[in-house]
Design an enzyme around this catalytic site. Structure first.
Site: not given
Length: 336
Positions: A54, A285
């Site tokens: 990520y 998220g």
């Protein structure tokens, strides 16, 4: 915030986990990312999911700094290994012993911790013998660098083979991390029954379908400025498949269902995945702390059978159910 056991293990995790796939280190500045983590902690979220790939390792670093000073024993920190995080050399990806051993050390340094609670195979590696991969994971567990091992986006057959080898080596796979939402249900026919049989729990990602299930994307209208759909670095390619008119029209039919339940559409979406008994946690998220608060309120919401049926009626045939899509989305060669 309610907690659930992760699969058949003794590990309890918050049923809403905080993930930083498309935000930390890329889509939002570090101060905003840290504010979201702090808000997650305030809401009672104890489980944090990331991966070395990520933002090309930056997400792990941001999360490590954001969690610095917290009592480590009160947190469950998850990360993953598979995708390339280096310059693209022949051993910079996959699930070889070399890549796993080097990657766990890098992740621990960035996360500022001596161990992760869960270390996950981010995809299945078709070029490395499964025996080599599982032996490496066994050694990671024995070294104390990871307490548990899981997988992400593995097929039912891959999970079955992996679990058999793991148990021969003295540990067990305890989790599967697939995409799962009202719109994307490809795990239900094969992956979920296999995991129920073998003792793995689901930690599902994208329960709000990259934001589409919030209802903010309207049929016949341009996508909102500043939304994920406009951000090439923030997942615009992933969300594009849900921006068809028939999908957006179906999603709008969910609004009265959420209204009748006195919850937001995002809470409806998260509560929907948590309704399924094999789901241990839903990963959310956020780019703003208030998003964390809104999604966290889904914890403890129990949707009745009538609500579940109304959701199915509203979405109709836009739901994707084909179980073969788990395998089709996996790389056929090791990425570089």
């Amino acid at each position: 915030m309610e907690h659930r056991y992760l699969g058949n293990s003794g590990l309890k995790i918050s049923e809403i986990a905080y993930g930083n796939w498309l935000t930390h280190g890329s889509q939002v500045e570090e101060d905003a990312a840290t504010a979201c983590v702090r808000q997650a902690l305030e809401e009672g979220i104890t489980t944090f999911d990331t991966a070395d790939v990520y933002a090309n390792t930056k997400a792990e670093s941001v999360l490590g700094r954001a969690l610095a000073g917290q009592r480590r024993e009160s947190l469950e920190i998850f990360t993953k290994v598979y995708w390339s995080t280096g310059p693209g050399g022949p051993n910079d990806s996959g699930l070889s012993r070399k890549h796993i051993m080097e990657s766990i050390n890098g992740s621990l340094t960035r996360l500022q911790t001596d161990y992760v609670d869960l270390y996950q195979a981010h995809r299945y590696d078709v070029e490395t013998p499964l025996e080599e991969t599982m032996q490496a994971f066994a050694d990671v567990v024995r070294s104390g660098k990871a307490l548990y091992i899981g997988v992400s986006e593995w097929t039912a057959d891959q999970i079955r083979d992996g679990q058999a080898l793991a148990q021969q080596l003295g540990f067990s796979l305890i989790s599967s991390q697939p995409q799962y939402s009202m719109l994307w249900r490809v795990i239900e026919e094969e992956v979920v029954p296999t995991c129920e049989e073998l003792g793995l729990g689901q930690i599902v990602w994208s329960p709000i379908a990259q934001g589409v299930l919030t209802g903010k994307y309207k049929p016949g209208q341009s996508v909102p400025e500043g939304s994920r759909a406009t951000d090439e670095h923030g997942g615009s390619q992933n969300i594009s498949r849900w921006l068809r008119e028939d999908v957006l029209e179906a999603v709008q039919r969910l609004e009265p269902i959420a209204h009748a339940a006195d919850i937001t559409m995002a809470q409806l979406a998260v509560a929907w995945v948590l309704r399924h008994p094999n789901v241990s946690a839903a990963i959310i998220g956020a780019s703003r702390p208030e998003q964390v608060t809104d999604n966290a309120k889904a914890s403890g919401i129990v949707l009745g059978d009538d609500v579940m049926a109304a959701i199915d009626d509203a979405l109709g045939d836009v739901v994707v159910r084909d179980p073969s899509l788990t395998a089709k989305q996996a790389p056929v060669t090791r990425p570089t």
